[in-house]
Design a protein around this motif. Structure first.
Motif, short mmCIF file in Angstrom:
data_model
loop_
_atom_site.label_atom_id
_atom_site.label_comp_id
_atom_site.label_asym_id
_atom_site.label_seq_id
_atom_site.Cartn_x
_atom_site.Cartn_y
_atom_site.Cartn_z
N VAL A 1 49.56 47.13 -17.82
CA VAL A 1 50.74 47.85 -17.74
C VAL A 1 51.64 48.08 -19.01
O VAL A 1 51.53 47.00 -19.83
CB VAL A 1 51.59 46.97 -16.61
CG1 VAL A 1 52.87 47.64 -16.53
CG2 VAL A 1 50.96 46.74 -15.31
N ARG A 2 51.73 49.12 -19.17
CA ARG A 2 52.45 49.68 -20.64
C ARG A 2 53.87 49.85 -20.22
O ARG A 2 54.00 51.04 -19.93
CB ARG A 2 51.68 50.43 -21.38
CG ARG A 2 50.26 50.14 -21.97
CD ARG A 2 49.81 51.30 -22.61
NE ARG A 2 48.38 50.99 -23.10
CZ ARG A 2 47.47 51.64 -23.74
NH1 ARG A 2 47.93 52.88 -23.97
NH2 ARG A 2 46.28 51.43 -24.16
N GLY A 3 54.69 49.03 -20.38
CA GLY A 3 56.14 49.52 -20.05
C GLY A 3 56.23 49.38 -18.50
O GLY A 3 55.82 48.74 -17.95
N ARG A 4 56.66 50.67 -18.11
CA ARG A 4 56.80 51.08 -16.73
C ARG A 4 55.62 51.44 -16.24
O ARG A 4 55.50 51.84 -14.78
CB ARG A 4 57.96 51.70 -16.28
CG ARG A 4 59.19 50.83 -16.64
CD ARG A 4 60.67 51.74 -16.86
NE ARG A 4 60.88 52.58 -15.70
CZ ARG A 4 61.43 51.89 -14.55
NH1 ARG A 4 61.69 50.53 -14.58
NH2 ARG A 4 61.75 52.66 -13.62
N VAL A 5 54.71 51.95 -17.08
CA VAL A 5 53.36 52.70 -16.47
C VAL A 5 52.12 51.97 -16.29
O VAL A 5 51.82 51.40 -17.36
CB VAL A 5 53.33 54.19 -17.24
CG1 VAL A 5 52.14 54.88 -16.68
CG2 VAL A 5 54.46 54.96 -17.02
N ALA A 6 51.47 52.06 -15.41
CA ALA A 6 50.19 51.13 -15.20
C ALA A 6 49.20 52.24 -15.80
O ALA A 6 49.32 53.38 -15.84
CB ALA A 6 49.94 50.69 -13.76
N LEU B 1 39.21 51.83 -9.22
CA LEU B 1 40.24 52.73 -9.11
C LEU B 1 41.13 52.46 -8.05
O LEU B 1 42.34 52.39 -8.13
CB LEU B 1 39.74 54.23 -9.05
CG LEU B 1 39.34 54.81 -10.52
CD1 LEU B 1 38.79 56.12 -10.50
CD2 LEU B 1 40.21 54.80 -11.61
N ALA B 2 40.49 52.08 -6.97
CA ALA B 2 41.12 51.91 -5.72
C ALA B 2 42.07 50.72 -5.86
O ALA B 2 43.16 50.75 -5.59
CB ALA B 2 40.19 51.64 -4.75
N ASP B 3 41.54 49.72 -6.51
CA ASP B 3 42.30 48.51 -6.81
C ASP B 3 43.39 48.73 -7.76
O ASP B 3 44.59 48.28 -7.35
CB ASP B 3 41.20 47.50 -7.55
CG ASP B 3 42.08 46.23 -7.76
OD1 ASP B 3 42.38 45.60 -6.52
OD2 ASP B 3 42.15 45.85 -9.06
N ALA B 4 43.07 49.62 -8.80
CA ALA B 4 44.32 49.81 -9.73
C ALA B 4 45.43 50.65 -8.97
O ALA B 4 46.70 50.43 -9.00
CB ALA B 4 43.82 50.95 -10.76
N VAL B 5 45.22 51.79 -7.97
CA VAL B 5 46.16 52.45 -7.29
C VAL B 5 46.97 51.19 -6.43
O VAL B 5 48.26 51.40 -6.18
CB VAL B 5 45.60 53.17 -6.38
CG1 VAL B 5 46.46 53.99 -5.43
CG2 VAL B 5 44.78 54.46 -7.14
N GLU B 6 46.11 50.14 -5.86
CA GLU B 6 46.83 49.55 -4.95
C GLU B 6 47.95 48.44 -5.71
O GLU B 6 49.07 48.35 -5.34
CB GLU B 6 45.79 48.50 -4.14
CG GLU B 6 46.11 47.92 -3.02
CD GLU B 6 44.96 46.97 -2.54
OE1 GLU B 6 44.09 47.33 -2.27
OE2 GLU B 6 45.48 45.77 -1.94
N ARG B 7 47.22 47.95 -7.05
CA ARG B 7 48.32 47.08 -7.79
C ARG B 7 49.46 47.81 -8.43
O ARG B 7 50.46 47.27 -8.14
CB ARG B 7 47.38 46.73 -8.98
CG ARG B 7 46.24 45.44 -8.52
CD ARG B 7 45.54 45.16 -9.69
NE ARG B 7 46.06 44.41 -10.63
CZ ARG B 7 45.49 43.80 -11.85
NH1 ARG B 7 44.15 43.88 -11.69
NH2 ARG B 7 46.12 42.75 -12.56
N ALA B 8 49.15 48.98 -8.81
CA ALA B 8 50.25 49.68 -9.14
C ALA B 8 51.22 50.17 -8.06
O ALA B 8 52.47 49.95 -8.28
CB ALA B 8 49.92 51.21 -9.82
N ASN B 9 50.92 50.31 -6.69
CA ASN B 9 51.97 50.27 -5.79
C ASN B 9 52.64 49.15 -5.39
O ASN B 9 53.64 49.00 -4.95
CB ASN B 9 51.23 51.28 -4.49
CG ASN B 9 51.25 52.77 -4.59
OD1 ASN B 9 52.26 53.27 -4.48
ND2 ASN B 9 50.19 53.05 -5.20
#
Ligand code: 3HC
Length: 690
Positions: free
Chosen positions: A11-16, A36-44
């Protein structure tokens, strides 16, 4: 559950930021999809994050679905599920594209809410080349984003577009020359703040539909039985008639049908075989090519001239050498005339023609080869002639120069023995017309140095060829197998088939030409001369030549060519002559179905392929397939002779060969030991890989 090491999440600032790191090309294998699926889930789930950027390391953003997974049991998450998750993410997702975004790779970007690319990026949907159509929303999302009239040609040709072109189309939001991730992050934050860009712009107007339908009609006319073109049309057409989700379902159904189709399997096999053929057994990456700045070609005949053109076209200065001025002038005139045709056709500018011709320096006498980094001999196909040229070259060529023979059949070590430097001598077998045909057989002897082989292969690629390294042996790979087909043709003619029936069986299979039409085009006298030199006979082919019917150039051969016609017509005289020969041999002529003809033509070739593998003349079955696709017009969607044999079943082929051997009394037609072993084990040639 696969590990997720191929996608880094931070996570960089407010953007994953999800960075794919799956060399060599970030294909969307199970690990990348899961990451990638994991990243979408974590960011959400992360309240501190407002948006997600998908980026990648290396030369590719994503090269597409992992082709090696096709046809295997699916591993979750599927690509469509992943893209649903991206498109449905409550926080915007932006793709930061560098390098190539192809196939499923572009489909990932299309499912995102924004797309930024680095200059030099290339974006495309090349699935058509694998006998497929885009299968993860490409046929639905791209037309909605840029209009079907622009999207359809991209999918039909499979050719990528540049970042600049993609920006113009509206496929990309921005193109930057650096900091693609930072710019994508800014866009992501803006989208998060404004909520804009969450649904794709809808370019689907009536005018667009009409333009698409016109293009589709044209494509269908040209499709010639390719199953994926109608499928592509159907999928794209549904964007105008069906809601998005239903369109996706249509696309998925068609995609899965095509994945299971033998033709796509064959094209996927060719994709991997093309890459494998570049790997040279026993030669590591530490072996570097020698520098090639200039070349010489000995012999200004059709082959020599064609080879000289290959160098000139690739920007390498070349000296074209003959024994006397007259044949040299003829050769140069022939080259100029070929370039003239290209200029007339508009495929070459007059300036480029002049430049290319300037790169070819005509010269009389071998001493003109003294400065060349590589010399390719393309003189008369006779051992004595070749040996005397190589003895001469040994005296004049500079130390370290590569000395290659373009022989089609002759023994390279015997040619090399005429020099004191066999480590620098190898075969480079071009195919006629040399400036057009893609295949290059690089003949590796026991004595030749590894870096010479590496140089010949690298040079071949520079010349735009597909180099295949083969071992030394009569006819190497391609012509050795072709000879089996030629013999099979003769056998069939005597047994009862007619030239047009034999040719029709092969064109029906997908070849552009059958063996009789091919012989007429090349000149029947060539084979005749070669048979005489080797003390061989072929009753029908010999009789045709004895009658002076050498083929198109004499107006008749196996067929008639009235007034210079290019397509032959059946010749009653030839057919009577064939019947007479059968009678003389006491053969009662019988009819053959196309399937029987095909089996009788191709099975002996496969058998020879097995012997070639046993002898180590070809390193892999796939190499033989590449030879036949690039040198002999074997249809790529049939995968090459060895792939075809596997699809028929080696046990079937072995049985047919046994029957043929018994019928003809020709022991050489009995299945080769390798073929027999694989057939008994119920395996294919494909099992020999790796
Ligand atoms: N899947 C699996 N492996 C792949 C691959 C893919 N999509 N693309 C490339 N590779 C492998 C190659 O087999 C090769 O492996 P190797 O080193 O073990 O031989 C390696 O990656 C490097 O490939 P190249 O030698 O081709 O490298 P280049 O730098 O010359 O080219 C490239 C790179 C332009 C990406 C080229 O490899 C390419 O065109 N790849 C195929 C692209 C493609 O067809 N994508 C569509 C796939 S189908 C799809 O996405 C379906 C979807 O719609 C559902």
């Amino acid at each position: 559950m696969p590990s997720m090491t191929k996608v880094r999440y931070e996570v960089r600032g407010r953007v994953a930021l999800a960075t794919i790191d799956g060399p060599p090309v970030n294909a969307l294998g199970a690990e990348v999809r899961a990451g990638l699926a994991d990243a979408v889930e974590r960011a959400n789930k992360d309240a501190g994050v407002t948006a997600l950027v998908v980026a990648a390391e290396g030369k590719a953003f994503i090269a597409g679905a992992d082709i090696s997974e096709f046809g295997k049991p699916p591993v979750a998450p599927s690509l469509p599920d992943l893209l649903d998750a991206i498109a449905g993410s409550s926080k915007p997702v932006v793709a930061a594209i560098q390098g190539v975004a192809l196939g499923g790779g572009l489909e990932v970007a299309l499912a995102c809410h924004g797309r930024v690319a680095l200059t030099g990026a290339k974006l495309g949907l090349p699935e058509i080349k694998l006998g497929l159509i885009p299968g993860a929303g490409g046929t639905q999302r791209l037309p909605r984003l840029i209009g079907a009239a622009k999207a359809f040609p991209m999918m039909l040709s499979g050719e990528p577009v540049s970042a600049g072109q993609a920006l113009e189309y509206g496929l990309l939001d921005e193109v930057v020359s650096e900091n693609v991730v930072a710019v994508a992050s800014q866009l992501a934050e803006t989208l998060a703040a404004t909520g804009a860009g969450r649904t794709a712009a809808d370019r689907l107007t009536e005018a667009d539909r009409e333009a698409f339908e016109a293009l589709a009609a044209e494509a269908l006319k040209k499709a010639e039985g390719a199953p994926n073109v109608p499928a592509l049309v159907e999928a794209v057409r549904s964007v105008f008639s069906l809601p998005f989700a239903e369109g996706l379902a249509v696309e998925r159904r068609l995609f899965l049908e095509l994945v299971a189709d033998e033709r796509s399997k064959a094209l996927r096999h060719v994709f991997f075989a093309e890459r494998e053929v570049a790997k040279l057994p026993g030669i590591g990456p530490e072996v570097k090519p020698r520098e090639i700045l200039s070349a010489a070609v000995i012999g200004a005949g059709t082959m020599g001239g064609g080879i000289a053109m290959c160098f000139a076209n690739a920007g390498i200065p070349v000296t074209l050498i003959e024994t006397a001025q007259a044949p040299l002038d003829n050769g140069m005139n022939r080259i100029a005339a070929i370039y003239d045709i290209s200029v007339q056709r508009g495929s070459l500018t007059p300036e480029a023609r002049a430049q290319r011709l300037k790169r070819i320096t005509p010269a009389v006498g071998l001493t003109a080869a003294a400065k060349a980094d590589i010399v390719i001999e393309a003189a008369f196909e006779e051992m004595g002639v070749k040996q005397s040229i190589f003895t001469g070259l040994d005296k004049v060529a500079k130390p370290g120069a590569i000395l290659a023979s373009n022989t089609s059949y002759l023994d390279i070590p015997t040619i090399a023995a005429a020099t004191g430097r066999p480590q620098d001598v190898l075969g480079m077998h071009f195919f006629s017309p040399a400036n057009v045909m893609k295949l290059l057989e690089v003949v590796r002897t026991k004595e030749v140095a590894d870096d010479v082989v590496v140089t010949a292969v690298a040079l071949g690629r520079r010349l735009g060829k597909v180099p295949v390294v083969v071992g030394n042996g009569f006819g190497f790979v391609g012509n050795r197998m072709l000879e089996q087909r030629t013999r099979a043709t003769e056998r069939l003619l005597v047994a009862g088939a007619l030239p047009h029936e034999i040719d029709a069986a092969l064109t029906g299979f997908g070849f552009k030409m059958g063996p009789c039409a091919m012989a007429d085009l090349a000149g029947n006298d060539i084979g005749w001369r070669s048979r005489k030199a080797r003390g061989l006979k072929a009753s029908v082919a010999d009789a045709i030549c004895e009658a002076g019917w050498f083929g198109q150039k004499t107006g008749r051969g196996y067929y008639l060519y009235p007034q210079g016609a290019r397509a032959g017509q059946r010749d009653p005289e030839v057919e009577a002559l064939i019947a007479r020969i059968s009678a003389e041999k006491g053969v009662t002529r019988r009819s053959f179905t196309s399937e029987e003809i095909l089996a009788r033509l191709l099975d002996p070739m496969v058998n020879e392929g097995a012997r070639i593998l046993e002898a180590g003349i070809a390193a892999r079955p796939g190499d033989i397939d590449i030879v036949w696709i690039n040198g002999y017009n074997w249809p790529a969607w049939r995968g090459g002779p060895m792939f075809w044999a596997d699809s028929v079943g080696l046990d079937v082929i072995a049985k047919r060969l046994e029957a043929l051997a018994a019928e003809t009394g020709d022991k050489a037609l009995e299945p080769a030991p390798l073929l027999q072993r694989l057939a008994a084990e119920r395996k294919g040639f494909g099992s020999l890989k790796g």
